[in-house]
Design a protein around this motif. Structure first.
Motif, PDB file in Angstrom:
ATOM      1  N   THR A   7      43.713  52.589  36.383  1.00 61.60           N
ATOM      2  CA  THR A   7      44.839  51.674  36.194  1.00 61.60           C
ATOM      3  C   THR A   7      45.510  51.902  34.856  1.00 61.60           C
ATOM      4  O   THR A   7      46.738  51.950  34.750  1.00 61.60           O
ATOM      5  CB  THR A   7      44.353  50.214  36.292  1.00 61.60           C
ATOM      6  OG1 THR A   7      43.728  50.013  37.555  1.00 61.60           O
ATOM      7  CG2 THR A   7      45.523  49.253  36.167  1.00 61.60           C
ATOM      8  N   LEU A  11      49.408  53.075  34.216  1.00 65.02           N
ATOM      9  CA  LEU A  11      50.333  52.294  33.402  1.00 65.02           C
ATOM     10  C   LEU A  11      50.864  53.126  32.236  1.00 65.02           C
ATOM     11  O   LEU A  11      52.018  52.994  31.832  1.00 65.02           O
ATOM     12  CB  LEU A  11      49.643  51.030  32.885  1.00 65.02           C
ATOM     13  CG  LEU A  11      49.239  50.007  33.950  1.00 65.02           C
ATOM     14  CD1 LEU A  11      48.507  48.837  33.314  1.00 65.02           C
ATOM     15  CD2 LEU A  11      50.446  49.527  34.732  1.00 65.02           C
ATOM     16  N   ASN A 180      59.065  39.338  39.575  1.00 66.48           N
ATOM     17  CA  ASN A 180      58.475  40.525  38.977  1.00 66.48           C
ATOM     18  C   ASN A 180      59.575  41.403  38.405  1.00 66.48           C
ATOM     19  O   ASN A 180      60.764  41.142  38.607  1.00 66.48           O
ATOM     20  CB  ASN A 180      57.630  41.299  40.001  1.00 66.48           C
ATOM     21  CG  ASN A 180      58.462  41.760  41.193  1.00 66.48           C
ATOM     22  OD1 ASN A 180      59.371  42.569  41.048  1.00 66.48           O
ATOM     23  ND2 ASN A 180      58.153  41.240  42.373  1.00 66.48           N
ATOM     24  N   SER A 218      53.707  45.951  30.041  1.00 65.23           N
ATOM     25  CA  SER A 218      52.749  44.857  29.860  1.00 65.23           C
ATOM     26  C   SER A 218      53.286  43.559  30.443  1.00 65.23           C
ATOM     27  O   SER A 218      52.549  42.785  31.073  1.00 65.23           O
ATOM     28  CB  SER A 218      52.438  44.676  28.371  1.00 65.23           C
ATOM     29  OG  SER A 218      51.764  45.795  27.847  1.00 65.23           O
ATOM     30  N   VAL A 221      53.058  43.731  34.263  1.00 69.65           N
ATOM     31  CA  VAL A 221      51.684  43.520  34.722  1.00 69.65           C
ATOM     32  C   VAL A 221      51.314  42.043  34.629  1.00 69.65           C
ATOM     33  O   VAL A 221      50.692  41.478  35.544  1.00 69.65           O
ATOM     34  CB  VAL A 221      50.697  44.377  33.907  1.00 69.65           C
ATOM     35  CG1 VAL A 221      49.255  43.997  34.226  1.00 69.65           C
ATOM     36  CG2 VAL A 221      50.931  45.853  34.186  1.00 69.65           C
ATOM     37  N   ARG A 225      50.122  39.486  37.668  1.00 71.48           N
ATOM     38  CA  ARG A 225      48.875  38.715  37.611  1.00 71.48           C
ATOM     39  C   ARG A 225      49.085  37.247  37.978  1.00 71.48           C
ATOM     40  O   ARG A 225      48.202  36.603  38.533  1.00 71.48           O
ATOM     41  CB  ARG A 225      48.287  38.788  36.209  1.00 71.48           C
ATOM     42  CG  ARG A 225      47.612  40.098  35.875  1.00 71.48           C
ATOM     43  CD  ARG A 225      47.112  40.046  34.465  1.00 71.48           C
ATOM     44  NE  ARG A 225      46.218  41.149  34.176  1.00 71.48           N
ATOM     45  CZ  ARG A 225      45.627  41.321  33.004  1.00 71.48           C
ATOM     46  NH1 ARG A 225      45.843  40.473  32.024  1.00 71.48           N
ATOM     47  NH2 ARG A 225      44.823  42.354  32.808  1.00 71.48           N
ATOM     48  N   GLU A 234      45.907  41.071  41.901  1.00 73.21           N
ATOM     49  CA  GLU A 234      45.514  40.175  40.818  1.00 73.21           C
ATOM     50  C   GLU A 234      44.009  40.250  40.586  1.00 73.21           C
ATOM     51  O   GLU A 234      43.522  40.278  39.458  1.00 73.21           O
ATOM     52  CB  GLU A 234      45.932  38.743  41.144  1.00 73.21           C
ATOM     53  CG  GLU A 234      45.683  37.777  40.002  1.00 73.21           C
ATOM     54  CD  GLU A 234      46.237  36.398  40.309  1.00 73.21           C
ATOM     55  OE1 GLU A 234      45.861  35.445  39.612  1.00 73.21           O
ATOM     56  OE2 GLU A 234      47.051  36.301  41.240  1.00 73.21           O
ATOM     57  N   ASN A 237      43.127  43.455  38.816  1.00 84.38           N
ATOM     58  CA  ASN A 237      43.465  43.447  37.395  1.00 84.38           C
ATOM     59  C   ASN A 237      42.454  42.667  36.564  1.00 84.38           C
ATOM     60  O   ASN A 237      42.380  42.837  35.352  1.00 84.38           O
ATOM     61  CB  ASN A 237      44.861  42.838  37.190  1.00 84.38           C
ATOM     62  CG  ASN A 237      45.945  43.834  37.542  1.00 84.38           C
ATOM     63  OD1 ASN A 237      45.715  45.031  37.558  1.00 84.38           O
ATOM     64  ND2 ASN A 237      47.126  43.319  37.856  1.00 84.38           N
ATOM     65  N   THR A 242      44.011  45.521  31.489  1.00 77.33           N
ATOM     66  CA  THR A 242      44.769  46.750  31.697  1.00 77.33           C
ATOM     67  C   THR A 242      46.099  46.742  30.977  1.00 77.33           C
ATOM     68  O   THR A 242      46.848  47.713  31.046  1.00 77.33           O
ATOM     69  CB  THR A 242      45.023  46.955  33.206  1.00 77.33           C
ATOM     70  OG1 THR A 242      45.703  45.814  33.715  1.00 77.33           O
ATOM     71  CG2 THR A 242      43.709  47.135  33.948  1.00 77.33           C
ATOM     72  N   THR A 243      46.451  45.649  30.290  1.00 77.71           N
ATOM     73  CA  THR A 243      47.703  45.653  29.544  1.00 77.71           C
ATOM     74  C   THR A 243      47.553  46.364  28.217  1.00 77.71           C
ATOM     75  O   THR A 243      48.542  46.640  27.544  1.00 77.71           O
ATOM     76  CB  THR A 243      48.202  44.219  29.304  1.00 77.71           C
ATOM     77  OG1 THR A 243      47.226  43.538  28.511  1.00 77.71           O
ATOM     78  CG2 THR A 243      48.402  43.491  30.611  1.00 77.71           C
TER      79      THR A 243
END
Length: 250
Positions: A7, A11, A180, A218, A221, A225, A234, A237, A242-243
């Motif tokens: 992931t 990203l 989103n 970020s 993402v 979430r 979600e 993650n 993962t950000t």
């Protein structure tokens, strides 16, 4: 790779695909025309840019110009912002007045131009937009892109205007109203449109941020979430943060 590492790498790769402009408008100035569809937040975005500019520089170095003669109350709204910020506002009703005004104020460090809403007719022939025919050196057009707009519609607008070679960069607006950022980021990446700023909130005191690719990913993402429509993603993650990733890792 573990799922968390995979992931992170994905990203990081996504981050490298997003182009930005390094806060050029507020740092370098120039003549910037904001264009966009109805309801994109052009006038509010222009006022936000003006507010941040005078905090860094001086109100005597900036001037606002309104060319929106079609939307009821558009010029009055910009005049109100000008009075609030202590910035002069000039009004142009046709092509000749636009050329005259922009020629007269080109010594200002920053000239912000508010335009009318894009129509289907404009998209069929972008070259016909009034500000496209000025001979002012350094004039730039920035596309105001509401993140809350339907992805297919936004992609069509970005595709049409970038294909014409007339758009310098985009500004993401209404991020707080969007479910989103997928549609907006996909359109920018697909059509190689740099992103200059992103904003949320309707007030001119609301935040306007210089676009940074890692920050945008970020943010995207984080929005996924908190979206209940994607329970599987979600849950995935939650395996790790993962950000926090490196744009150079991929």
């Amino acid at each position: 790779l573990t799922p968390q590492e995979a992931t992170r790498d994905a990203l990081g790769l996504l981050t490298r695909q997003i182009r930005t402009t390094d806060d050029d408008v507020l740092v370098k100035g120039g003549i910037v025309v904001l264009i966009g569809p109805a309801g994109a937040g052009k006038t509010t975005t222009l006022a936000k840019l003006a507010s941040q500019f005078i905090h860094r520089h001086h109100s005597k170095d900036i001037i606002l110009v309104s060319t929106d003669t079609h939307r009821l109350g558009a010029q009055e709204q910009l005049m109100a912002y000008g009075r609030l910020l202590g910035i002069p506002v000039l009004k142009a009703k046709d092509q000749n007045e636009i050329n005259q005004i922009l020629s007269a104020v080109k010594d200002k460090k920053l000239v912000l131009v508010d335009s009318g809403s894009l129509t289907q007719s404009d998209l069929r022939n972008p070259q016909a937009l009034p500000t496209m025919h000025t001979k002012i050196e350094g004039l730039k057009h920035y596309l105001v892109m509401p993140a809350s707009m339907q992805a297919a519609t936004l992609d069509h607008i970005v595709k049409t205007l970038t294909a014409s070679g007339l758009i310098e960069a985009g500004i993401l607006t209404k991020v707080d109203d969007a479910i989103n950022l997928g549609g907006a980021l996909s359109a920018a990446i697909q059509h190689k449109l740099p992103i200059a700023y992103w904003s949320d909130g309707q007030k001119i005191s609301s935040h306007l941020y210089p676009a940074k690719s890692q920050q945008l990913v970020s943010k995207a993402v984080a929005m996924v979430r908190t979206t209940p429509k994607n329970p599987n993603l979600e849950a995935q993650n939650t395996m790790g943060d993962t950000t926090q990733f490196s744009s150079n890792h991929a």
